[in-house]
Motif scaffolding. Structure first.
Motif, PDB file in Angstrom:
ATOM      1  N   ASP A  50      47.529  19.545  38.702  1.00  0.00           N
ATOM      2  CA  ASP A  50      47.445  19.082  37.324  1.00  0.00           C
ATOM      3  C   ASP A  50      48.422  17.937  37.063  1.00  0.00           C
ATOM      4  O   ASP A  50      49.495  17.849  37.689  1.00  0.00           O
ATOM      5  N   ALA A 158      46.042  21.136  31.689  1.00  0.00           N
ATOM      6  CA  ALA A 158      44.701  21.052  31.097  1.00  0.00           C
ATOM      7  C   ALA A 158      44.163  22.446  30.777  1.00  0.00           C
ATOM      8  O   ALA A 158      43.486  22.644  29.765  1.00  0.00           O
ATOM      9  N   HIS A 159      44.451  23.403  31.636  1.00  0.00           N
ATOM     10  CA  HIS A 159      43.960  24.770  31.440  1.00  0.00           C
ATOM     11  C   HIS A 159      45.109  25.733  31.728  1.00  0.00           C
ATOM     12  O   HIS A 159      45.211  26.279  32.833  1.00  0.00           O
ATOM     13  N   GLN A 267      51.706  15.294  25.811  1.00  0.00           N
ATOM     14  CA  GLN A 267      50.305  15.693  25.910  1.00  0.00           C
ATOM     15  C   GLN A 267      49.398  14.477  26.075  1.00  0.00           C
ATOM     16  O   GLN A 267      48.460  14.485  26.884  1.00  0.00           O
ATOM     17  N   ARG A 271      47.219  13.612  29.482  1.00  0.00           N
ATOM     18  CA  ARG A 271      45.769  13.399  29.365  1.00  0.00           C
ATOM     19  C   ARG A 271      45.373  12.058  29.958  1.00  0.00           C
ATOM     20  O   ARG A 271      44.338  11.933  30.629  1.00  0.00           O
ATOM     21  N   ARG A 274      45.574  12.284  33.765  1.00  0.00           N
ATOM     22  CA  ARG A 274      44.452  13.108  34.234  1.00  0.00           C
ATOM     23  C   ARG A 274      43.153  12.302  34.199  1.00  0.00           C
ATOM     24  O   ARG A 274      42.346  12.338  35.143  1.00  0.00           O
TER      25      ARG A 274
END
Length: 284
Positions: A50, A158-159, A267, A271, A274
Motif C-alpha cells: 500500500d 486503502a483498505h 490521505q 491516494r 496509489r
C-alpha cells in the motif's frame, strides 16, 4: 493527457523507491515460480503493497533513531546522508523480496543482510559498544518498523484491516524478524505495544538522532519543486509518532492542526501515489 501524467509520475516514484534495477527486480520477485513465505491473502502483502508505506517508512526511521546504539550504527555505517536514495532502494527491495518473492530469494536476501549486520560494530560517542547483529538491537529496529507500518496503514491504507488482521500482520512480520536474528518477536499488536514500552528506559534523542531528523524532515535531497509534496509526507510521518517520541525529538504536537490539515493531506498524498503507481490494467 491524464494517463500520460499518471504514468510519468508513477515511473518517477518507482525509480526513486526501487532504483535503476527496479523493473528487473519487480519481474523477478513477482514472476519467478516457487513457494513463498507468505500466501497471497496474508496481511503482510496488503500492508507492504500500500502507498501508506511511504509515510510509515519515514516515521519508522524517526522512531528507530531514538535508540542511541541503533542511531550510532546508522550514522557510522549506513551512508544515509551521502546516498539516502540508495539506502531507501535497498530497504524497499528487501521488503519486496521477503514479502512477495520466492522462499529461496527471501532467504538469500536475509542471509545477505545478516552478513552486513555481522560486520557493523563500533562505539558511540559516549563509549558504548554496539553490534548491528545484537538480537536486542535488532528487536528494537523490528518493533519500531512494524509499529510504524501498521500505524500508517491503519490511518492511510486503502483498505484498513480489522484488529485480527493487524494482529496477523504482526505475526507475519515476526517470520522475517526471526530469520534476521530477532529472538521471540511480538506476534500480535498487544505484544508489539509491550515490546516498544519495554525499550522506553533505553531511548533518548542523541545529537545524531536530532541531526537525522533535521535531514529527513527539513533538508531532503530533493528538487525544490517536489519539496512541498515531500513536506506533506513528512508532516504525516511525524503525526504518526507516539507522543513520547515526538517529545524526545522536539517535534511539536498540535492535535488540531494534525486533525484539520495533516491527516487530510496525508490521505490526499497516499491516494495520489496509489493512483500513479497502480499498474496499467489493474486500475479501476
Amino acid at each position: 493527457m491524464l494517463t500520460t501524467v499518471r504514468e510519468q509520475l508513477g515511473q518517477a516514484l518507482f525509480r526513486r523507491v526501487a532504483g535503476p534495477d527496479g523493473p528487473a527486480n519487480r519481474a523477478r520477485i513477482h514472476d519467478t515460480p516457487g513457494p513463498r513465505w507468505f500466501a497471497p491473502d496474508r496481511p503482510i502483502r496488503t500492508v507492504h503493497g500500500d502507498a501508506s508505506m511511504f509515510i510509515g517508512g519515514l516515521s519508522a526511521l524517526l522512531l528507530q533513531s531514538l535508540h542511541p546504539l541503533a542511531m550510532a550504527a546508522v550514522a557510522g555505517h549506513s551512508g544515509y546522508r551521502g546516498d539516502p536514495w540508495g539506502r531507501l532502494q535497498r530497504t524497499s527491495t528487501f521488503l519486496a523480496v521477503t514479502t512477495y518473492g520466492t522462499a529461496e530469494d527471501a532467504q538469500r536476501a536475509v542471509d545477505h543482510v545478516r552478513g552486513i549486520h555481522d560486520r557493523i560494530r563500533g562505539t558511540t560517542t559516549d563509549g558504548m559498544p554496539y553490534h548491528a547483529a545484537d538480537p536486542h538491537l535488532l528487536a528494537w529496529v523490528h518493533a519500531a518498523e512494524t509499529d510504524s507500518f501498521l500505524r500508517a496503514h491503519e490511518r492511510y491504507g486503502a483498505h484498513p484491516l480489522d484488529p485480527a488482521g493487524y494482529d496477523a500482520y504482526v505475526a507475519d512480520t515476526a517470520r522475517v524478524a526471526e530469520a534476521l536474528g530477532v529472538i521471540a518477536p511480538p506476534r500480535d499488536r498487544r505484544e508489539l505495544s509491550e515490546s516498544l514500552a519495554a525499550y522506553l528506559p533505553e531511548l533518548h534523542a542523541t545529537p545524531q538522532a536530532r541531526a537525522a531528523a533535521r535531514f529527513l524532515l527539513l533538508r531532503p535531497p530533493l528538487p525544490l519543486v517536489v519539496r512541498p509534496f515531500y513536506g506533506g509526507l513528512a508532516a504525516s510521518a511525524v503525526a504518526l509518532l507516539p507522543s513520547w517520541a515526538r517529545d524526545m525529538l522536539w517535534l511539536p504536537r498540535l492535535p488540531l492542526l494534525d486533525d484539520l490539515a495533516v491527516r487530510p493531506t496525508g490521505q490526499a498524498l497516499t491516494r495520489t501515489i496509489r493512483w500513479a503507481m497502480t499498474p496499467r490494467g489493474t486500475r479501476g
